[in-house]
Write a protein that holds these residues in place. Structure first.
Motif, PDB file in Angstrom:
ATOM      1  N   ASP A 298       0.837  -1.200   0.000  1.00 37.18           N
ATOM      2  CA  ASP A 298       0.000   0.000   0.000  1.00 37.18           C
ATOM      3  C   ASP A 298       0.875   1.254   0.000  1.00 37.18           C
ATOM      4  O   ASP A 298       0.937   2.004   0.974  1.00 37.18           O
ATOM      5  CB  ASP A 298      -0.923  -0.012   1.217  1.00 37.18           C
ATOM      6  N   GLY A 299       1.563   1.467  -1.111  1.00 35.67           N
ATOM      7  CA  GLY A 299       2.465   2.599  -1.219  1.00 35.67           C
ATOM      8  C   GLY A 299       2.093   3.517  -2.363  1.00 35.67           C
ATOM      9  O   GLY A 299       0.982   3.480  -2.904  1.00 35.67           O
ATOM     10  N   PHE A 300       3.046   4.342  -2.752  1.00 45.32           N
ATOM     11  CA  PHE A 300       2.830   5.361  -3.775  1.00 45.32           C
ATOM     12  C   PHE A 300       2.544   4.734  -5.133  1.00 45.32           C
ATOM     13  O   PHE A 300       1.683   5.208  -5.884  1.00 45.32           O
ATOM     14  CB  PHE A 300       4.076   6.240  -3.849  1.00 45.32           C
ATOM     15  N   GLY A 301       3.246   3.657  -5.464  1.00 44.11           N
ATOM     16  CA  GLY A 301       3.049   3.009  -6.758  1.00 44.11           C
ATOM     17  C   GLY A 301       1.683   2.380  -6.896  1.00 44.11           C
ATOM     18  O   GLY A 301       1.017   2.506  -7.933  1.00 44.11           O
ATOM     19  N   LEU A 302       1.227   1.670  -5.863  1.00 39.86           N
ATOM     20  CA  LEU A 302      -0.096   1.051  -5.902  1.00 39.86           C
ATOM     21  C   LEU A 302      -1.185   2.117  -5.972  1.00 39.86           C
ATOM     22  O   LEU A 302      -2.202   1.937  -6.667  1.00 39.86           O
ATOM     23  CB  LEU A 302      -0.295   0.171  -4.672  1.00 39.86           C
ATOM     24  N   LEU A 303      -0.993   3.220  -5.271  1.00 39.09           N
ATOM     25  CA  LEU A 303      -1.958   4.313  -5.339  1.00 39.09           C
ATOM     26  C   LEU A 303      -2.049   4.853  -6.764  1.00 39.09           C
ATOM     27  O   LEU A 303      -3.156   5.119  -7.270  1.00 39.09           O
ATOM     28  CB  LEU A 303      -1.547   5.432  -4.385  1.00 39.09           C
ATOM     29  N   GLY A 304      -0.921   5.019  -7.428  1.00 35.75           N
ATOM     30  CA  GLY A 304      -0.942   5.503  -8.802  1.00 35.75           C
ATOM     31  C   GLY A 304      -1.630   4.536  -9.738  1.00 35.75           C
ATOM     32  O   GLY A 304      -2.407   4.950 -10.613  1.00 35.75           O
ATOM     33  N   PHE A 305      -1.382   3.260  -9.572  1.00 35.91           N
ATOM     34  CA  PHE A 305      -2.020   2.256 -10.427  1.00 35.91           C
ATOM     35  C   PHE A 305      -3.529   2.257 -10.225  1.00 35.91           C
ATOM     36  O   PHE A 305      -4.296   2.271 -11.204  1.00 35.91           O
ATOM     37  CB  PHE A 305      -1.442   0.871 -10.114  1.00 35.91           C
ATOM     38  N   ASN A 306      -3.971   2.233  -8.977  1.00 38.92           N
ATOM     39  CA  ASN A 306      -5.408   2.233  -8.704  1.00 38.92           C
ATOM     40  C   ASN A 306      -6.068   3.531  -9.177  1.00 38.92           C
ATOM     41  O   ASN A 306      -7.225   3.510  -9.626  1.00 38.92           O
ATOM     42  CB  ASN A 306      -5.664   2.040  -7.212  1.00 38.92           C
ATOM     43  N   SER A 307      -5.366   4.634  -9.087  1.00 37.24           N
ATOM     44  CA  SER A 307      -5.928   5.902  -9.540  1.00 37.24           C
ATOM     45  C   SER A 307      -6.152   5.907 -11.046  1.00 37.24           C
ATOM     46  O   SER A 307      -7.149   6.443 -11.538  1.00 37.24           O
ATOM     47  CB  SER A 307      -5.005   7.059  -9.145  1.00 37.24           C
ATOM     48  N   ILE A 308      -5.231   5.303 -11.780  1.00 38.39           N
ATOM     49  CA  ILE A 308      -5.405   5.216 -13.233  1.00 38.39           C
ATOM     50  C   ILE A 308      -6.559   4.285 -13.582  1.00 38.39           C
ATOM     51  O   ILE A 308      -7.399   4.592 -14.443  1.00 38.39           O
ATOM     52  CB  ILE A 308      -4.094   4.742 -13.888  1.00 38.39           C
ATOM     53  N   VAL A 309      -6.626   3.145 -12.914  1.00 38.09           N
ATOM     54  CA  VAL A 309      -7.698   2.186 -13.194  1.00 38.09           C
ATOM     55  C   VAL A 309      -9.057   2.766 -12.836  1.00 38.09           C
ATOM     56  O   VAL A 309     -10.037   2.617 -13.590  1.00 38.09           O
ATOM     57  CB  VAL A 309      -7.443   0.871 -12.431  1.00 38.09           C
ATOM     58  N   ASP A 310      -9.148   3.450 -11.701  1.00 39.56           N
ATOM     59  CA  ASP A 310     -10.424   4.009 -11.232  1.00 39.56           C
ATOM     60  C   ASP A 310     -10.711   5.399 -11.794  1.00 39.56           C
ATOM     61  O   ASP A 310     -11.719   6.005 -11.398  1.00 39.56           O
ATOM     62  CB  ASP A 310     -10.430   4.072  -9.703  1.00 39.56           C
ATOM     63  N   ARG A 311      -9.834   5.897 -12.676  1.00 43.06           N
ATOM     64  CA  ARG A 311     -10.014   7.222 -13.283  1.00 43.06           C
ATOM     65  C   ARG A 311     -10.124   8.315 -12.226  1.00 43.06           C
ATOM     66  O   ARG A 311     -10.924   9.240 -12.348  1.00 43.06           O
ATOM     67  CB  ARG A 311     -11.258   7.229 -14.173  1.00 43.06           C
ATOM     68  N   ASP A 312      -9.309   8.203 -11.191  1.00 44.09           N
ATOM     69  CA  ASP A 312      -9.268   9.252 -10.169  1.00 44.09           C
ATOM     70  C   ASP A 312      -8.268  10.302 -10.636  1.00 44.09           C
ATOM     71  O   ASP A 312      -7.120  10.368 -10.188  1.00 44.09           O
ATOM     72  CB  ASP A 312      -8.845   8.642  -8.822  1.00 44.09           C
ATOM     73  N   TYR A 313      -8.719  11.166 -11.537  1.00 48.12           N
ATOM     74  CA  TYR A 313      -7.814  12.068 -12.241  1.00 48.12           C
ATOM     75  C   TYR A 313      -7.098  13.065 -11.339  1.00 48.12           C
ATOM     76  O   TYR A 313      -5.930  13.382 -11.597  1.00 48.12           O
ATOM     77  CB  TYR A 313      -8.582  12.799 -13.342  1.00 48.12           C
ATOM     78  N   PRO A 314      -7.720  13.639 -10.298  1.00 44.52           N
ATOM     79  CA  PRO A 314      -6.940  14.538  -9.430  1.00 44.52           C
ATOM     80  C   PRO A 314      -5.743  13.853  -8.789  1.00 44.52           C
ATOM     81  O   PRO A 314      -4.655  14.448  -8.690  1.00 44.52           O
ATOM     82  CB  PRO A 314      -7.964  14.985  -8.380  1.00 44.52           C
TER      83      PRO A 314
END
Length: 348
Positions: A298-314
């Motif tokens: 649960d780090g910075f990389g996983l957050l970035g991956f999930n944000s791209i998949v979930d379209r969390d653009y901010p």
């Protein structure tokens, strides 16, 4: 003519120019990515419409349907205003830049929290893995590269090269899947679950051992690619300098071979290694997307991956901004480190 060290004013002007290039570079990077977030399909509005349609299908609900969806036109318009899709993309980008200038990265669609708070909570784990990776990479690879250069074509060089080339050929995410399958799933020597902020504790000896136990496999994957590249770079560069005329001249004049290697050849060989230091600065914070996904860290990389998949653009834009800034600053630090190692560097 003897090489003179760079003038302080020239060095200062050079780094000032490099620092002044950071804002326009960040502007170009974020502008392109922001535009892409507005044109790629599957944005937050489309996902909300699909989820509403799926919920209606599962519950068997009916009702009036507008625009072919279970949401009315007014609801869709409200969502467009909430997500900022009711304005042209360049207007929304200018609004985002203005907020960033005030220190506001926006609000996460998924977590409904400020983007900075979401990102900041992921820093400790990524910094932990990044610092370990950078430390072991340079602490082991530089001496090993020197040893391989001095022991070229011996059994030590040959056998270590087999391991190094194998590690260089296997992608770290493939190695991670293999390690999990063998050592975690089958042998059960290591845990299958990932590392989260609640498990990131080292206030006791038992907690430290548990942390190291969970750290071993992902750290091994972090080290494989950088380990192989840095070792081979160090070895090949030092071998080139050992065959150079200035090394033979130094030995011919009576300089001990050991002193010629470590006082002259090694220092010049560190220049290419120093140029890769900037990339590792970004790794300290951002980590690796694929490794954190595979090991569920649960780090910075996983957050970035999930944000791209979930379209969390901010969150995507916030991560892009921080990652790009770290890479640009890291490149400047690499130039400074190269200048310290090689006094022949000119800042013109």
């Amino acid at each position: 003519m003897a090489c003179r060290p760079p003038r302080p004013t020239a060095m200062r002007d050079y780094f000032l120019r490099r620092l002044m290039l950071i804002p326009p570079t960040l502007f170009g990077i974020t502008l392109i990515v922001f535009f892409m977030t507005r044109i790629v399909p599957g944005g937050p509005i489309e996902r909300a419409i699909a989820e509403a349609r799926q919920a209606t299908t599962m519950t068997g609900g009916g009702g009036r349907v507008a625009s072919g969806t279970t949401l009315s036109d007014d609801q869709i318009q409200q969502m467009r205003e909430y997500y900022g899709f009711d304005k042209p993309w360049y207007v929304s980008y200018a609004h985002w830049v203005g907020n960033v200038a005030r220190g506001d990265l926006g609000r996460s669609y998924l977590y409904n929290e400020p983007v900075w708070f979401v990102i900041k909570s992921k820093f400790p784990i990524s910094i932990y893995f990044g610092l370990l990776t950078v430390f072991f990479t340079y602490a082991v690879c530089v001496p090993l590269g020197v040893l391989k250069a001095l022991k070229h074509r011996t059994w030590l060089d040959n056998y270590s090269s087999v391991l190094i080339f194998a590690g260089y050929a296997i992608p770290n995410y493939v190695l991670g899947s293999i390690l999990i399958l063998i050592f975690a799933a089958q042998l059960e020597w290591f845990p299958l679950s990932g590392l989260s902020a609640s498990q990131f504790r080292y206030d006791s000896f038992g907690g430290l051992l548990a942390l190291l136990h969970q750290t071993f496999l992902p750290l091994l994957c972090y080290l494989v690619g950088a380990f192989a590249f840095t070792t081979l770079l160090m070895k090949n560069t030092l071998m080139d300098h050992l065959a150079a005329d200035y090394m033979r001249t130094a030995v011919a004049k009576g300089v001990p071979f050991r002193d010629a290697v470590f006082k002259h050849g090694l220092r010049n060989s560190l220049i290419p290694v120093a140029t890769t230091f900037g990339q590792n600065i970004g790794l300290i914070l951002t980590g690796s997307f694929l490794i954190e996904v595979i090991f569920d860290i649960d780090g910075f990389g996983l957050l970035g991956f999930n944000s791209i998949v979930d379209r969390d653009y901010p969150v995507v834009m916030g991560i892009l901004l921080i990652s790009s800034l770290l890479l640009l600053v890291g490149n400047i630090l690499s130039d400074a480190l190269v200048a310290v190692i090689d006094p022949r560097i000119r800042f013109n």
